[in-house]
Motif scaffolding. Sequence first.
Motif, PDB file in Angstrom:
ATOM      1  N   PHE A 136     -11.771 101.700 -76.837  1.00  0.00           N
ATOM      2  CA  PHE A 136     -11.139 102.999 -76.729  1.00  0.00           C
ATOM      3  C   PHE A 136     -12.213 104.010 -76.363  1.00  0.00           C
ATOM      4  O   PHE A 136     -13.263 104.063 -77.004  1.00  0.00           O
ATOM      5  N   GLU A 137     -11.964 104.817 -75.350  1.00  0.00           N
ATOM      6  CA  GLU A 137     -12.858 105.906 -74.982  1.00  0.00           C
ATOM      7  C   GLU A 137     -12.173 107.223 -75.361  1.00  0.00           C
ATOM      8  O   GLU A 137     -11.015 107.445 -75.006  1.00  0.00           O
ATOM      9  N   ALA A 168      -4.252 101.671 -71.016  1.00  0.00           N
ATOM     10  CA  ALA A 168      -3.404 102.604 -71.755  1.00  0.00           C
ATOM     11  C   ALA A 168      -4.102 103.953 -71.836  1.00  0.00           C
ATOM     12  O   ALA A 168      -5.326 104.017 -71.864  1.00  0.00           O
ATOM     13  N   VAL A 169      -3.280 105.020 -71.884  1.00  0.00           N
ATOM     14  CA  VAL A 169      -3.801 106.374 -71.985  1.00  0.00           C
ATOM     15  C   VAL A 169      -3.000 107.098 -73.052  1.00  0.00           C
ATOM     16  O   VAL A 169      -1.771 107.011 -73.082  1.00  0.00           O
ATOM     17  N   GLY A 170      -3.699 107.813 -73.926  1.00  0.00           N
ATOM     18  CA  GLY A 170      -3.035 108.547 -74.992  1.00  0.00           C
ATOM     19  C   GLY A 170      -2.656 109.954 -74.581  1.00  0.00           C
ATOM     20  O   GLY A 170      -3.133 110.476 -73.582  1.00  0.00           O
ATOM     21  N   GLU A 171      -1.808 110.557 -75.397  1.00  0.00           N
ATOM     22  CA  GLU A 171      -1.405 111.943 -75.188  1.00  0.00           C
ATOM     23  C   GLU A 171      -2.552 112.884 -75.511  1.00  0.00           C
ATOM     24  O   GLU A 171      -3.572 112.462 -76.043  1.00  0.00           O
ATOM     25  N   ASN A 226      -7.012 109.461 -85.224  1.00  0.00           N
ATOM     26  CA  ASN A 226      -5.900 108.967 -86.034  1.00  0.00           C
ATOM     27  C   ASN A 226      -4.865 108.263 -85.168  1.00  0.00           C
ATOM     28  O   ASN A 226      -4.269 107.261 -85.580  1.00  0.00           O
ATOM     29  N   GLY A 227      -4.627 108.790 -83.962  1.00  0.00           N
ATOM     30  CA  GLY A 227      -3.715 108.143 -83.017  1.00  0.00           C
ATOM     31  C   GLY A 227      -4.190 106.751 -82.639  1.00  0.00           C
ATOM     32  O   GLY A 227      -3.400 105.805 -82.573  1.00  0.00           O
ATOM     33  N   ILE A 228      -5.483 106.609 -82.416  1.00  0.00           N
ATOM     34  CA  ILE A 228      -6.062 105.297 -82.098  1.00  0.00           C
ATOM     35  C   ILE A 228      -5.868 104.347 -83.270  1.00  0.00           C
ATOM     36  O   ILE A 228      -5.446 103.197 -83.090  1.00  0.00           O
ATOM     37  N   GLU A 229      -6.142 104.810 -84.486  1.00  0.00           N
ATOM     38  CA  GLU A 229      -5.982 103.960 -85.665  1.00  0.00           C
ATOM     39  C   GLU A 229      -4.534 103.528 -85.844  1.00  0.00           C
ATOM     40  O   GLU A 229      -4.261 102.385 -86.224  1.00  0.00           O
ATOM     41  N   LYS A 271      -3.247  99.668 -85.869  1.00  0.00           N
ATOM     42  CA  LYS A 271      -2.526  99.167 -87.039  1.00  0.00           C
ATOM     43  C   LYS A 271      -1.147  98.632 -86.680  1.00  0.00           C
ATOM     44  O   LYS A 271      -0.730  97.591 -87.185  1.00  0.00           O
ATOM     45  N   ASN A 272      -0.429  99.335 -85.813  1.00  0.00           N
ATOM     46  CA  ASN A 272       0.981  99.031 -85.568  1.00  0.00           C
ATOM     47  C   ASN A 272       1.270  98.170 -84.344  1.00  0.00           C
ATOM     48  O   ASN A 272       2.321  97.534 -84.294  1.00  0.00           O
ATOM     49  N   ALA A 273       0.389  98.135 -83.373  1.00  0.00           N
ATOM     50  CA  ALA A 273       0.702  97.456 -82.118  1.00  0.00           C
ATOM     51  C   ALA A 273       0.638  95.936 -82.203  1.00  0.00           C
ATOM     52  O   ALA A 273       1.311  95.256 -81.432  1.00  0.00           O
TER      53      ALA A 273
END
Length: 60
Positions: A5-6, A28-31, A41-44, A48-50
């Motif tokens: 993750f960058e 993948a790209v985050g918001e 926290n979004g990365i974590e 955890k969930n994926a």
Amino acid sequence: MAAKFEVYEDNAGKHRFRLKAANGEIIAVGEGYATKNACLNGIESIKKNAADAAVVETDA
């Protein structure tokens, strides 16, 4: 090299992440997040969930 993750700040000052595969391809790209901590926290949450997430096909 493993996937990574960058975390970066975009031109609008939002914190974002991108997930890169071992070959360097962005997969993948985050918001945009208001804070770096919220981005982390979004990365974590993804980590955890994926792993157990179902794949659901939908018609457009």
